[in-house]
Design an enzyme around this catalytic site. Structure first.
Site, PDB file in Angstrom:
ATOM      1  N   ASP A  12      -2.778  16.523 -17.523  1.00 19.72           N
ATOM      2  CA  ASP A  12      -3.295  15.161 -17.851  1.00 19.72           C
ATOM      3  C   ASP A  12      -3.208  14.963 -19.391  1.00 19.72           C
ATOM      4  O   ASP A  12      -3.613  15.410 -20.165  1.00 19.72           O
ATOM      5  CB  ASP A  12      -4.833  15.115 -17.314  1.00 19.72           C
TER       6      ASP A  12
ATOM      7  N   ARG B 148       0.807  -1.053   0.052  1.00 23.51           N
ATOM      8  CA  ARG B 148      -0.056  -0.141   0.041  1.00 23.51           C
ATOM      9  C   ARG B 148       0.861   1.102   0.078  1.00 23.51           C
ATOM     10  O   ARG B 148       0.319   2.340  -0.222  1.00 23.51           O
ATOM     11  CB  ARG B 148      -1.051  -0.095   1.116  1.00 23.51           C
TER      12      ARG B 148
ATOM     13  N   LYS C  79      -5.517   3.650 -20.255  1.00 25.31           N
ATOM     14  CA  LYS C  79      -5.725   3.917 -21.637  1.00 25.31           C
ATOM     15  C   LYS C  79      -4.517   3.406 -22.546  1.00 25.31           C
ATOM     16  O   LYS C  79      -4.008   2.276 -22.487  1.00 25.31           O
ATOM     17  CB  LYS C  79      -6.064   5.449 -21.860  1.00 25.31           C
TER      18      LYS C  79
ATOM     19  N   TYR D  61     -12.057  15.969 -18.455  1.00 25.49           N
ATOM     20  CA  TYR D  61     -12.762  14.570 -18.481  1.00 25.49           C
ATOM     21  C   TYR D  61     -13.859  14.898 -17.175  1.00 25.49           C
ATOM     22  O   TYR D  61     -13.584  15.591 -16.287  1.00 25.49           O
ATOM     23  CB  TYR D  61     -11.785  13.572 -17.706  1.00 25.49           C
TER      24      TYR D  61
HETATM   25  C1  LIG Z   1      -8.349  12.350 -19.913  1.00 27.28           C
HETATM   26  C2  LIG Z   1      -8.748  11.146 -18.646  1.00 27.28           C
HETATM   27  N1  LIG Z   1      -8.151  11.392 -17.326  1.00 27.28           N
HETATM   28  C3  LIG Z   1      -8.384  10.681 -16.599  1.00 27.28           C
HETATM   29  C4  LIG Z   1      -9.264   9.547 -16.654  1.00 27.28           C
HETATM   30  C5  LIG Z   1      -9.599   8.757 -15.468  1.00 27.28           C
HETATM   31  O1  LIG Z   1      -8.929   7.540 -15.508  1.00 27.28           O
HETATM   32  P1  LIG Z   1      -9.299   6.030 -14.991  1.00 27.28           P
HETATM   33  O2  LIG Z   1     -10.492   5.555 -15.501  1.00 27.28           O
HETATM   34  O3  LIG Z   1      -8.298   5.262 -15.165  1.00 27.28           O
HETATM   35  O4  LIG Z   1      -9.569   6.340 -13.418  1.00 27.28           O
HETATM   36  C6  LIG Z   1     -10.053   9.336 -17.954  1.00 27.28           C
HETATM   37  C7  LIG Z   1     -10.939   8.357 -18.140  1.00 27.28           C
HETATM   38  O5  LIG Z   1     -11.378   8.011 -19.111  1.00 27.28           O
HETATM   39  C8  LIG Z   1      -9.566  10.050 -19.003  1.00 27.28           C
HETATM   40  O6  LIG Z   1     -10.167  10.088 -20.148  1.00 27.28           O
END
Ligand SMILES: Cc1ncc(COP(=O)(O)O)c(C=O)c1O
Length: 401
Positions: A189, A63, A214, A117
Site C-alpha cells: 500500500d 458494476r 488521497k 492503516y
Molecule cells: C494508507 C491507507 N490505506 C488505505 C486507506 C483507506 O482508504 P479509503 O478511505 O479510500 O478507503 C487509508 C485511509 O486513510 C490509508 O491511509
C-alpha cells in the site's frame, strides 16, 4: 466511444511506458481525437450499455468495472505504476479487501506489517480470520522475521510504505526476493508516496494499492481505491468486484482522472512545502521532534533518498507540552484544517490518538512510536509562508498555557 468498445472484452491494458509521469497523468491512454471531439474526457454516466445482441465480447456493465471512465483511469494508473494492468474501485478499503480476497482462500496465511492503516489492521486481525485466513504481524524493517513467519500456506506479504504516521520507509526488494522463492505475492500500500515519489513495482512488489481518495484524487472530494498488478491478478480482483460489488461511480472515476492530470505538479509542491516546513518546525520552541523522511535525522533518510523521487507531503511533529498542547495547537489553526485523511491540496492536521490509533491505549501508542503530543500533518500546496504563519500562531497558543 461506445462503437470501439465492443472490440475490448477485458478492459484497457496499460500503454507502453514511453512517456514521463507528468505526460502519462495528463494523456494516459488517449485514443486519437477527431475534429469536434472534446478535449476533456466525457463522463459516461450510464449503468449499462448496448451489448452485442448475439453475446460475446463480455458484458458491459458498470458494476463489472468496465465502464469507459473506469477503464480509462485504470489504464492511466497502470501506466503510472508501471504494471501490466490496474482496476479502480469504490474506496481504498475496497482495493485492500478485494486484493486479499482474490489472493487467498480459507486455510491460507498472510504475513503483514504491524505498521498499517487502522482499518487495514482490523481487516487483517478480525475479518480475515472469520473467513479462515490466518495472519501473522511482524515489524517490517526486521528482515529475518519475514522468513521466520513463513508457513507452507503463506500467500501474501503485506506492507505499507511509507508508514502512517511515523513515516518509516523500507525497501520491498528483499521481501520480493523471499516471496519469489516461495510463490508468494508482495502487496504494497503506497498511498503515502504516490507513484510520483515511489513505484513499488520497480522494487519487486507484485501488487500496488492506493487509497486514491488521497494524493491521486488530490482534492478531498472523492473516495476511491486502485490496485495495480499483472493482468491475471487484476482479472481475479475484477471477478471479486462482480461478486462483492464495490464499483466506483463513473463520476468519481472521472474526478479521479481529472486529479491525475495535476498529480505530478501537485506532488512536487507537496514535497517542497513539507521539506520546508519540516526544517522550519525543527527550529521552533515547543517542538520536541520532527518526523520527516527528508530530514537527515530520520531513521530511514538514506533509504528514502534511494527509493523515493521526493520525500512526500506527510510530516509529523511531537509537541513538548504533550496531548494538551497538541489539542491547543490543532484548535488554534485557522488555515490548516483539523480533519482525518490526507493528500489533498489543503493542509490537514490530525492527532492519531483521536483518529487512526484511537482504539489503542497511550502505552500501546508509545510502543509504536506515537508518544503524547503527536500531530500528523498532511502538508498541502498553499503558499508555505502562509502555512508557517498559521503554525507559528498555533505553536504560540500551544505553549502559552
Ligand atoms: C494508507 C491507507 N490505506 C488505505 C486507506 C483507506 O482508504 P479509503 O478511505 O479510500 O478507503 C487509508 C485511509 O486513510 C490509508 O491511509
Amino acid at each position: 466511444m461506445a462503437k470501439s468498445r465492443g472490440k475490448r472484452a477485458k478492459g484497457i491494458s496499460a500503454p507502453a511506458q514511453t512517456h514521463g509521469p507528468s505526460t502519462l497523468g495528463i494523456h494516459g491512454h488517449e485514443p486519437p481525437r477527431e475534429v469536434g471531439d472534446p478535449v476533456a474526457p466525457v463522463i459516461v454516466q450510464s449503468a449499462t450499455f448496448l451489448n452485442p445482441p448475439s453475446g460475446g465480447g463480455g458484458l458491459l456493465y458498470t458494476r463489472y468495472g468496465n465502464n469507459p471512465n473506469q477503464e480509462a483511469v485504470s489504464a492511466k494508473l497502470a501506466a503510472l505504476e508501471g504494471t501490466e494492468a490496474a482496476i479502480v474501485l469504490a474506496s481504498g478499503m475496497a482495493a485492500i479487501s478485494l486484493t486479499l480476497l482474490a489472493l487467498t482462500k480459507a486455510g491460507d496465511h498472510i504475513v503483514a506489517s504491524r505498521f498499517v492503516y487502522g482499518w487495514t489492521q482490523r481487516l487483517l486481525e478480525e475479518e480475515m480470520p472469520l473467513r479462515g485466513m490466518e495472519v501473522t504481524f511482524v515489524d517490517p524493517w526486521e528482515k529475518r522475521v519475514w522468513r521466520e513467519a513463513l508457513r507452507p500456506r503463506t500467500r501474501v506479504l503485506y506492507v505499507e510504505v511509507p508508514t502512517n504516521p511515523t513515516l518509516r520507509v523500507f525497501d520491498p526488494s528483499p521481501l520480493s526476493k523471499l516471496a519469489r522463492e516461495h510463490g508468494i505475492a508482495v502487496v504494497v500500500d503506497a498511498t503515502f508516496a504516490s507513484p510520483i515519489n515511489m513505484r513499488p513495482a520497480a522494487h519487486g512488489a507484485d501488487v500496488v494499492i492506493h487509497s486514491a481518495t488521497k494524493y491521486l484524487g488530490g482534492h478531498s472530494d472523492l473516495i476511491a481505491g486502485v490496485v495495480c498488478a499483472s493482468r491475471g491478478v487484476i482479472d481475479e480482483i475484477q471477478s471479486k468486484l462482480k461478486l462483492y460489488g464495490p464499483a466506483i461511480d463513473p463520476h468519481a472515476a472521472w474526478l479521479l482522472d481529472r486529479g491525475l492530470r495535476t498529480l505530478a505538479v501537485r506532488i512536487a509542491r507537496h514535497n517542497e512545502n513539507a521539506l520546508a516546513l519540516a526544517r522550519w518546525f525543527a527550529t521552533r520552541d515547543g517542538v520536541q521532534r520532527v518526523i520527516y523522511p527528508g530530514l537527515p535525522e530520520h531513521p530511514d533518510h538514506a533509504e528514502a533518498a534511494r527509493l523515493m523521487s521526493g520525500f512526500g507531503g506527510m510530516l509529523s511533529i511531537v509537541l513538548a507540552g504533550g496531548d494538551a498542547a497538541a489539542d491547543r495547537f490543532c484548535e488554534a489553526l485557522t488555515l490548516a484544517v483539523n480533519a482525518p485523511s490526507l493528500g489533498g491540496v489543503e493542509t490537514l492536521v490530525s492527532q492519531p490518538r483521536h483518529t487512526s490509533h484511537s482504539s489503542l491505549t497511550a502505552a500501546e501508542r508509545a510502543a509504536i512510536d506515537i508518544p503524547p503530543g503527536f500531530v500528523r500533518i498532511s502538508v498541502g500546496t498553499e503558499d508555505v509562508e502562509d502555512l508557517m504563519a498559521d503554525f507559528d500562531m498555533a505553536l504560540n497558543a500551544a505553549t502559552a498555557a
